[in-house]
Design a protein around this motif. Sequence first.
Motif, short mmCIF file in Angstrom:
data_model
loop_
_atom_site.label_atom_id
_atom_site.label_comp_id
_atom_site.label_asym_id
_atom_site.label_seq_id
_atom_site.Cartn_x
_atom_site.Cartn_y
_atom_site.Cartn_z
N GLN A 109 52.53 12.86 41.97
CA GLN A 109 52.67 12.85 43.42
C GLN A 109 51.55 13.64 44.09
OE1 GLN A 109 56.71 14.15 43.64
NE2 GLN A 109 57.52 12.12 43.17
N LEU A 110 51.08 14.68 43.41
CA LEU A 110 49.96 15.45 43.95
C LEU A 110 48.70 14.59 43.95
CD1 LEU A 110 49.38 18.16 45.17
CD2 LEU A 110 48.71 19.01 42.93
N VAL A 117 44.58 12.51 51.31
CA VAL A 117 43.85 13.55 52.04
C VAL A 117 42.35 13.29 51.98
CG1 VAL A 117 43.16 15.96 51.76
CG2 VAL A 117 45.58 15.39 51.93
N VAL A 118 41.85 13.02 50.79
CA VAL A 118 40.41 12.80 50.62
C VAL A 118 39.98 11.56 51.40
CG1 VAL A 118 38.64 12.15 48.95
CG2 VAL A 118 40.22 14.02 48.43
N ALA A 119 40.76 10.49 51.32
CA ALA A 119 40.40 9.26 52.03
C ALA A 119 40.36 9.51 53.53
CB ALA A 119 41.41 8.16 51.69
N GLY A 120 41.38 10.17 54.06
CA GLY A 120 41.45 10.43 55.50
C GLY A 120 40.30 11.29 55.98
N TYR A 121 40.04 12.39 55.26
CA TYR A 121 38.98 13.31 55.68
C TYR A 121 37.61 12.67 55.52
CZ TYR A 121 42.70 16.84 55.44
OH TYR A 121 43.85 17.52 55.62
N ALA A 122 37.46 11.85 54.48
CA ALA A 122 36.18 11.20 54.24
C ALA A 122 35.82 10.30 55.41
CB ALA A 122 36.21 10.40 52.94
N VAL A 147 40.02 20.42 52.41
CA VAL A 147 40.52 19.54 51.35
C VAL A 147 41.39 20.32 50.37
CG1 VAL A 147 39.86 18.14 49.36
CG2 VAL A 147 38.64 17.87 51.52
N TRP A 148 40.87 21.41 49.83
CA TRP A 148 41.65 22.08 48.78
C TRP A 148 42.87 22.80 49.33
CZ3 TRP A 148 42.15 27.34 48.88
CH2 TRP A 148 41.10 28.14 49.36
N THR A 149 42.77 23.29 50.56
CA THR A 149 43.98 23.92 51.12
C THR A 149 45.04 22.85 51.42
OG1 THR A 149 42.88 23.89 53.27
CG2 THR A 149 42.91 25.99 52.12
N SER A 150 44.59 21.64 51.83
CA SER A 150 45.54 20.56 52.08
C SER A 150 46.27 20.18 50.80
CB SER A 150 44.82 19.32 52.63
OG SER A 150 44.27 19.60 53.89
N VAL A 151 45.52 20.15 49.69
CA VAL A 151 46.13 19.80 48.41
C VAL A 151 47.18 20.86 48.01
CG1 VAL A 151 45.68 19.51 45.94
CG2 VAL A 151 44.17 18.43 47.62
#
Lengths: 275, 296
Positions: A109-110, A117-122, A147-151
């Motif tokens: 799930q992570l 997250v990566v797709a959206g921010y990219a 990115v990493w804080t979102s994860v």
Amino acid sequence: MFSRILATAALEFAIARRNRWVVVSVAMMILFSLVLAFAGAAPAGQLAVDPLSVTVASLISLAVYLVPLIALLISFDAIAGESERGTLALSLTYPLARTELLLGKLVAQLAVVTIAVVAGYAVAAVAAFATGGVEAADGLPALWRLVWTSVLLGAAFLSLGHAMSCLSRRPSGAAAMAIGLWLVMIVLYDLALLAAVVADDGGAFTTDVFPWALVVNPADAFRIFNLAASGAVDAASGLSGAASSIAAWKPLAAIVIWPVLAATLARLSFQRVTP
Amino acid sequence: MTILTLSKLTKRYGGTTVLDEVSLDIAAGERVALLGHNGAGKSTLMKLVLGLIHADGGRIEVAGHAPGSAVARSLTAYLAENAAFHPAITGREQLCYYLRLRGQPVKQADELLEKVGLADAATRRIGTYSKGMRQRVGLAQALIGNPRLMVLDEPTSGLDPVSRREFYALLDELAAKGTAVLLSSHALSELEARTDRMVILAKGKQVAQGTLADLRSDAALPLTVTIFPKAEQAPQVAEAFPEAQIFEDRVTFTCAPDEKLAVLERIVALRGHIADYDLHAATLDDLYSHISRRVA
């Protein structure tokens, strides 16, 4: 042990893909990022800050709502659903420890949250580079941090979702609890703090309790850490003033500790489940 | 060699005793059926054996190991009642997962699906399977890695008569290889006498144990005799069998198993007056309800 966690993760990821959770999460993140990238960039055009930093500042407010929501939506069914189908009892008769089962689900799930997250921010970053040119590169560290804080924020709420799933034992109940948790931790918590600060009118609560209250909630810690570290002034966030007065290590610690704390909570809740 | 040992196993939920000092041994290659009404304690007993719940008294050993321990789990296979799997994954994916959990090569998946008659549905999602097909997926996963002990909770409940035959043929094969089988059922007739021994539970107590022949001779249930007299001969027949109930076209009565021959002789003596006769032994369902009623 790792092979069993990976096997569980692979199966869970296949389920998430077939259930359209991957597509839905990615679509949600991309859609909102695009809206923010274009809507957020327009008024900030005159500021000296690079366009990507401005986009990141808007994305912080987006992520605070969306990442926990996506994480809870993906995770609430994890244990309750298996319990209802009867596969939980079966899985637990295999040489598969409860910790392994939970970790396998978390990993899969992570991965979904990370992809979204990566797709959206990219998409937002591409938009920023398209409008701002090379100058936008100055905002890359802020984007990476986001990115990493979102994860990590996603990991915390995935495990909280697992805990809800264990405690309610029925998918419908787990869904209700997950939505309730989101409302309380993301929406009502801030409103309550705001109301308390207003009522306190600069008293002991505002000076002593409030800074800690902001850091203790993982979503607020996420927001404050990113805002403070990015240095971008986000006019949309009422918390930005408070953010600058809190030492960065406090929200950072909260962001790192919460996933571990939530995973422990999920594991303890899982122990109470009798299949 | 004894694979499963239960001694004085007791389980309580709140104030009610769900299992009351049940003792049972199952040897390698032995097939034992656990019979009882809903709520008799069958599923509870199985969950205890699997280590999913813990006993309040007594002892369980799976090949010398505690139930639920890593070794016991690696030796035990389980088929849950009404097996259901996630509808979004295919039969093959589901089996590959269970093979990985047992550390077996995933290429066995197709072989296992073939064995339970699901080869054609291997790449279809389980959501499209019928109840019987899902039950077969459950059975296929239970066959992984030649388990020493197999625990099957009402395994034939979703199966049609033909599939049920095939299922018992598979069990025979497993037992021949030395697997100890514990299966539950709520009807004696469903077992089709394909198990070595039966244990009957009623309200958590073990009320009978033995082979079908043992149970039959213990119960000594009467047989039903029906005689069809020739036209106009009914009064003579009724006179010869004063214990019988008289109907328009037949007379019926019951007799104890050990009187069977004597009754047959009386029938033969009336040969001239009789068109036909029937002799019915008690059915498996009769036997089962007799035993469970005797206790209650």
